[in-house]
Design a protein around this motif. Structure first.
Motif, PDB file in Angstrom:
ATOM      1  N   MET A  54      -7.790  -0.505  -9.817  1.00 46.02           N
ATOM      2  CA  MET A  54      -7.956   0.165  -8.522  1.00 46.02           C
ATOM      3  C   MET A  54      -7.466  -0.747  -7.410  1.00 46.02           C
ATOM      4  O   MET A  54      -7.659  -1.957  -7.450  1.00 46.02           O
ATOM      5  CB  MET A  54      -9.430   0.516  -8.291  1.00 46.02           C
ATOM      6  N   CYS A  56       0.848  -1.185   0.000  1.00 45.92           N
ATOM      7  CA  CYS A  56       0.000   0.000   0.000  1.00 45.92           C
ATOM      8  C   CYS A  56       0.887   1.240   0.000  1.00 45.92           C
ATOM      9  O   CYS A  56       1.849   1.326   0.765  1.00 45.92           O
ATOM     10  CB  CYS A  56      -0.912  -0.010   1.220  1.00 45.92           C
ATOM     11  N   SER A  82      -7.344  -7.302  -3.107  1.00 43.85           N
ATOM     12  CA  SER A  82      -7.287  -5.849  -2.955  1.00 43.85           C
ATOM     13  C   SER A  82      -7.353  -5.130  -4.293  1.00 43.85           C
ATOM     14  O   SER A  82      -7.595  -3.935  -4.350  1.00 43.85           O
ATOM     15  CB  SER A  82      -5.989  -5.442  -2.249  1.00 43.85           C
ATOM     16  N   SER A  87      -7.520   3.013   2.407  1.00 43.70           N
ATOM     17  CA  SER A  87      -7.306   3.948   1.298  1.00 43.70           C
ATOM     18  C   SER A  87      -7.532   3.245  -0.039  1.00 43.70           C
ATOM     19  O   SER A  87      -7.309   2.047  -0.171  1.00 43.70           O
ATOM     20  CB  SER A  87      -5.897   4.539   1.365  1.00 43.70           C
ATOM     21  N   GLN A  88      -8.004   4.027  -1.000  1.00 41.02           N
ATOM     22  CA  GLN A  88      -8.239   3.515  -2.345  1.00 41.02           C
ATOM     23  C   GLN A  88      -7.537   4.440  -3.327  1.00 41.02           C
ATOM     24  O   GLN A  88      -7.606   5.659  -3.210  1.00 41.02           O
ATOM     25  CB  GLN A  88      -9.739   3.487  -2.665  1.00 41.02           C
ATOM     26  N   TYR A  89      -6.878   3.833  -4.315  1.00 43.38           N
ATOM     27  CA  TYR A  89      -6.201   4.631  -5.319  1.00 43.38           C
ATOM     28  C   TYR A  89      -6.083   3.839  -6.608  1.00 43.38           C
ATOM     29  O   TYR A  89      -6.227   2.621  -6.635  1.00 43.38           O
ATOM     30  CB  TYR A  89      -4.836   5.107  -4.821  1.00 43.38           C
ATOM     31  N   LYS A  90      -5.779   4.579  -7.673  1.00 47.47           N
ATOM     32  CA  LYS A  90      -5.650   3.995  -9.007  1.00 47.47           C
ATOM     33  C   LYS A  90      -4.176   3.647  -9.235  1.00 47.47           C
ATOM     34  O   LYS A  90      -3.289   4.436  -8.940  1.00 47.47           O
ATOM     35  CB  LYS A  90      -6.128   4.997 -10.048  1.00 47.47           C
ATOM     36  N   SER A 128      -7.542  -1.209  -3.159  1.00 50.24           N
ATOM     37  CA  SER A 128      -8.115  -0.771  -1.884  1.00 50.24           C
ATOM     38  C   SER A 128      -7.407  -1.540  -0.770  1.00 50.24           C
ATOM     39  O   SER A 128      -7.362  -2.769  -0.784  1.00 50.24           O
ATOM     40  CB  SER A 128      -9.623  -1.006  -1.844  1.00 50.24           C
ATOM     41  N   CYS A 129      -6.857  -0.818   0.159  1.00 45.16           N
ATOM     42  CA  CYS A 129      -6.089  -1.412   1.254  1.00 45.16           C
ATOM     43  C   CYS A 129      -7.048  -1.897   2.335  1.00 45.16           C
ATOM     44  O   CYS A 129      -7.943  -1.166   2.765  1.00 45.16           O
ATOM     45  CB  CYS A 129      -5.110  -0.388   1.824  1.00 45.16           C
TER      46      CYS A 129
END
Length: 127
Positions: A109, A89, A100, A117-120, A111-112
């Protein structure tokens, strides 16, 4: 039976009845003023219209197919040498597993599960 079907059957019956009456009037010899050919044509037209309407009202509607769940499988071929690295992450540094990572609208995408947290994921250039 729906109200539209009942109305269709009733109207078809009325058209069929008038069609038969017009045909009988065309064959009677007491009609002096009107031409029997015109009555015969009107009678046939009324019978055909009544028959078509009756067929349409009695015919069962086509079955509507239920929506089925669509599964899209995307296969990726990776060319050349490939190094497998452990993903972490970017926010908290926790180890990420395969659950994840998801694909949403064509973007990868992450997601931890620990920090939420979520990110691209963006690919860095190889040069």
């Amino acid at each position: 039976m729906s109200a539209g079907r009942v109305v269709g059957i009733v109207v078809a019956g009325i058209l069929l009845l008038f069609g038969v009456l017009w045909l009988l009037a065309a064959t009677s010899s007491s009609a002096e003023n009107a031409s029997p050919g015109g009555r015969f044509v009107v009678g046939i037209i009324l019978l055909v219209m009544g028959g078509l309407l009756l067929f349409a009202a009695v015919k069962k509607p086509a079955k509507i197919e239920e929506e089925k769940e669509l599964t899209i499988v995307q296969k990726i071929e990776l060319p050349g040498d490939l190094r497998l690295e452990e993903m972490k992450c970017s926010s908290c540094g926790a180890k990420l597993d395969k659950d994840s990572i998801t694909v949403k609208a064509g973007a990868v995408m992450v997601s931890c599960g620990y920090c939420g947290s979520q990110y691209k994921v963006e690919e860095e250039p190889k040069w």
